[in-house]
Design an enzyme around this catalytic site. Structure first.
Site, mmCIF file in Angstrom:
data_model
loop_
_atom_site.group_PDB
_atom_site.id
_atom_site.type_symbol
_atom_site.label_atom_id
_atom_site.label_comp_id
_atom_site.label_asym_id
_atom_site.label_seq_id
_atom_site.Cartn_x
_atom_site.Cartn_y
_atom_site.Cartn_z
ATOM 1 N N ASP A 318 0.870 -1.166 0.000
ATOM 2 C CA ASP A 318 0.000 0.000 0.000
ATOM 3 C C ASP A 318 0.913 1.223 0.000
ATOM 4 O O ASP A 318 1.895 1.258 0.744
ATOM 5 C CB ASP A 318 -0.886 -0.009 1.246
ATOM 6 C CG ASP A 318 -1.785 1.205 1.302
ATOM 7 O OD1 ASP A 318 -2.414 1.502 0.286
ATOM 8 O OD2 ASP A 318 -1.840 1.846 2.358
ATOM 9 N N THR A 320 0.471 4.606 0.818
ATOM 10 C CA THR A 320 0.458 5.486 1.987
ATOM 11 C C THR A 320 0.864 4.701 3.228
ATOM 12 O O THR A 320 0.292 3.659 3.543
ATOM 13 C CB THR A 320 -0.940 6.093 2.191
ATOM 14 O OG1 THR A 320 -1.350 6.703 0.978
ATOM 15 C CG2 THR A 320 -0.920 7.115 3.302
ATOM 16 N N ASP A 558 -1.519 -0.350 6.446
ATOM 17 C CA ASP A 558 -1.723 0.199 7.789
ATOM 18 C C ASP A 558 -3.126 0.751 7.993
ATOM 19 O O ASP A 558 -3.513 1.080 9.100
ATOM 20 C CB ASP A 558 -0.698 1.305 8.087
ATOM 21 C CG ASP A 558 -0.847 2.507 7.156
ATOM 22 O OD1 ASP A 558 -1.592 2.391 6.156
ATOM 23 O OD2 ASP A 558 -0.211 3.550 7.419
#
Length: 802
Positions: A318, A320, A558
């Site tokens: 991912d 970000t 996250d």
């Protein structure tokens, strides 16, 4: 109630914003909590990251093979000299080492688990505080926000656009909108909005309590490696039982005049059949792996994850929080369609204040544009990864009302809108762009984004992680494919990947164009590396598509939008600062939030599984030649050539000590499947050649030597052959050579030579080479065996490739 309705603990409003005073429940009082604790109404489910000390001791001491060896050891203490009982002391030492290493791993795991433990926000006496899940009592009021995990069952008390994902429990992918009075199930998590719920079931009564306890437990046994070893040990047991019975009978018949010597040689034949050190070394290698990773602030929640990452050939990232740091900065505000910049700043400030738990983008806006007191939020729509925007309705203080949306421009604007061209130029620079748009529809209307009027562009700069480029480079060198899967604009994601020199960054794919068919999707995934505008459900589908093509997939993330994909991936890796939900479903948590730790985890997994495959070949070669020798002895009706002391010496020098060092050495080779097949294809020919060469030497020695001391001379010649062939097996296993590997092999050879030349060691181990002819014959047979080993293993490599 709205998200702007923030009330101080004394009952007054928090600032001059929000609607008229809203009285929220104060939660339990201290007295009520104490009363419930006294009644035992506490969430007492033990969240353990490791086995208990008792379990560790039991698992290492009370094994099938320890029982067999223990009985044989007791027998030997009564019928033979102490040197024939050395194998028992070796087992005690091995078991002790195993217990100590696992206790070290337990201490590391438990310490890290406390750091990474989710701490729900609980309201008591009108005050909110973060508590451990084990401190929650029946009736507690637990607050929720995006990414929070529901830790106990309960009933919704407050809901503000609260959306709960229950897919991990029910399989239903769509989030469920919750209202006061609705049921909450432990194990679900918040995807949007906020609220609070009252705990109605705690401890083992909670819906997902047992599942959660099981998932967070130290799972040492569920892995291909340990399953493979268990399978091998099962077959070994089947071979041992009839062979041992035959050996007992034959030795008692052959040595009918010397019962004690017959028993000693029988035990000498049975003990080496047991690969007792193999299980120990596997446990030690895993345990040391946990300790090593723990020092790097990496929590391994499920131990086989170390092994699993060694098998990974695709890592889905991912953007970000993984390639970029969590925080962002507003670099520019561009009003559109003649909008007044001062007014736009007021809108952005009010939007920031409308969300009590802002994501990274909104937090950057809050930092840049503080709220003013004139505006009052009347309704809020929290950000959702699925819809890609958030919104709020305001009373502006002068009698005007307005409704605003903030989110992805390419979602809020129709295709072909002139503003999109300008946005694309910004995205190509790796900048993140949000669109502020005014809408005439109600926030709960499905048409809320239709006809929204673009008012301003908010340009955000993402901070690249300084270690991201090196980490991507490491994976490329290790032939591990990396796929960036992000919910952000595809052009922006590609630009960020390009700054990190990631292969394939130039050909970014917009996930909205991906085919729904799994096979077609898998082809696109194999051919491309960077994907933008991916929805949470698509992330899950992409993981499944990759797995359908035989890939072992690791997923990092996250945010709450990563949870489903993390759960379905072969290995889920969460950042320590990620949401409670991501940390709960991930097998590995990077507590230091550093993506750069991942190569260490991969390297540790490869070290463990690669080295255990090596040393397993050593142990099982011994098992094969021991069984073969026993069978040949039974069929030939001769005395078993070895006493326990001989095989203890051989096992220590050719297997025990070298295996310990080899098991802990660096190893970068990617793990391959079919552990049992890979080990046995070498162990069987190696064991057969070693056993046949040894028995040939023994039979020649029986014809060569005569007299009362003939058996000792025959045993010494056979021991020499077996040692030399076993050393050649070790020399092959130790390849490719490094200085320390060559030193290890040479030291083991030197130790055996020392036993042959030092008189008291000759007496202790009952080893003395007699004459010249037979010892050199033994060496020649061993040399022939070594040459045959080289040929056989190369033939196996060609005939049965792994």
């Amino acid at each position: 109630m709205t998200q702007r309705a923030k009330i101080d603990t004394d009952g007054g409003e928090a600032g001059a914003v929000g609607p008229p005073v809203v009285h929220r429940p104060a939660g339990l009082t201290s007295a009520e909590v104490a009363e419930r604790v006294a009644r035992g109404e506490v969430n007492d489910v033990p969240v353990r990251s490791s086995r208990s000390t008792t379990d560790i001791v039991r698992a290492n001491v009370f094994t099938r093979f320890n029982a067999i060896i223990g009985v044989l050891w007791v027998i030997m203490l009564f019928v033979a000299p102490i040197q024939d009982s050395l194998f028992g002391f070796v087992i005690i030492a091995n078991t002790g080492i195993g217990i100590i290493q696992e206790l070290r791993a337990k201490k590391t795991l438990d310490g890290l688990a406390v750091i990474g433990e989710a701490k729900p926000t609980v309201r008591r006496d009108g005050v909110t505080a973060e508590l451990s899940t084990s401190e929650i009592v029946l009736g507690d009021l637990i607050e929720l926000g995006p990414g929070d995990k529901v830790v106990v069952d309960g009933e919704v008390a407050e809901a503000d656009s609260l959306e709960i994902d229950e897919s991990l429990l029910t399989g239903e992918a769509d989030p469920v909108v919750k209202k006061p009075g609705d049921r909450m199930m432990s194990g679900s998590f918040v995807v949007a909005g906020g609220g609070a719920f009252t705990a109605t079931k705690v401890g083992r009564e909670a819906y997902a309590a047992q599942l959660a306890e099981e998932a967070s437990r130290f799972t040492l046994v569920h892995s291909e490696l340990r399953t493979g070893i268990s399978t091998i040990l099962k077959y070994v047991t089947w071979m041992m039982v009839p062979t041992a019975i035959g050996l007992v009978i034959s030795q008692l018949v052959v040595k009918d005049d010397n019962f004690k010597d017959a028993v000693a040689r029988t035990v000498g034949g049975i003990v080496p059949m047991i690969p007792e050190g193999l299980v120990l070394l596997t446990s030690v290698a895993f345990a040391i792996g946990v300790v090593r990773l723990g020092r790097k602030q990496c929590l391994v929640q499920e131990l086989p994850a170390i092994e699993g990452l060694a098998r990974v050939d695709v890592v889905c990232l991912d953007k970000t929080g993984t390639l970029t740091e969590g925080g962002m900065d507003v670099t520019e505000l561009r009003p559109l369609n003649g909008a007044d910049e001062t007014y736009v700043r007021k809108v952005l400030g009010a939007l920031g204040e409308s969300d009590p738990r802002p994501n990274a983008s909104l937090q950057a806006i809050i930092d840049a544009y503080p709220d003013t007191v004139e505006w009052r939020c009347t309704e809020a729509l929290p950000f959702s990864s699925a819809r890609k925007y958030s919104g709020a309705a305001f009373s502006e203080g002068d009698g005007e009302n307005s409704t605003w949306l903030l989110g992805a421009p390419d979602v809020l604007l129709p295709a072909g809108d002139p503003a999109l061209t300008e946005i694309d130029h910004l995205n190509e620079q790796g900048l993140r762009v949000l669109l502020l748009a005014r809408t005439v529809h109600e926030l709960d209307s499905p048409e809320v984004a239709t006809g929204a009027r673009p008012t301003a562009l908010v340009v955000l700069e993402q901070r690249l992680r300084p270690d991201a480029a090196d980490t991507l480079s490491y994976f490329a060198e290790q032939n591990v494919a990396t796929k960036v899967i992000s919910g952000d604009n595809a052009v922006s994601v590609g630009a960020v990947a390009g700054k990190l020199d990631m292969p394939g960054a130039a050909n970014t794919v917009d996930a909205r164009t991906l085919p729904a068919d799994r096979e077609e999707m898998a082809k696109v995934l194999d051919e491309n590396a960077v994907f933008g505008r991916v929805t949470p459900q698509q992330k899950r589908d992409m993981v499944a598509a990759l797995q359908s093509h035989g890939h072992t997939v690791a997923m990092t993330g996250d945010g709450v939008n990563d949870v489903l994909a993390l759960k379905d991936a072969d290995i889920g890796v969460s950042m320590g600062s990620g949401s409670e939900a991501t940390r709960a479903v991930a097998q590995i948590v990077l507590l230091n939030n550093s993506f750069a730790t991942l190569p260490s985890v991969v390297a540790e997994g490869r070290r463990v599984i690669g080295n255990i495959t090596r040393v397993a070949t050593l142990f099982l070669t011994k098992t094969v030649y021991s069984v073969l020798l026993a069978v040949l002895v039974v069929c030939s009706q001769v005395e078993y050539p070895f006493l326990p002391r001989h095989l203890t010496l051989l096992s220590t020098l050719t297997i025990g000590v070298p295996a310990f060092f080899l098991a802990l050495a660096p190893n970068k080779e990617r793990a391959k499947p079919n552990f049992v097949r890979r080990v046995m294809r070498y162990a069987i020919p190696g064991g057969v050649i070693a056993g046949a060469a040894t028995f040939a030497t023994y039979l020649l020695a029986r014809h060569h030597y005569t007299g009362p001391d003939a058996l000792a001379a025959e045993t010494s010649a056979a021991t020499l052959t077996l040692f030399l062939v076993s050393m050649w097996v070790l020399a092959i296993i130790a390849r490719p050579y490094t200085w320390w590997r060559l030193t290890l092999v040479a030291t083991m050879g030197g130790a055996f030579l020392l036993v042959l030349v030092v008189p008291w060691l000759q007496d202790f181990f009952a080893l003395k080479l007699v004459g010249v002819t037979m010892p050199w014959t033994a060496v020649a047979i061993a040399a022939a065996g070594a040459a045959l080993l080289e040929f056989a293993w190369r033939w196996v490599d060609r005939r049965f490739p792994a």
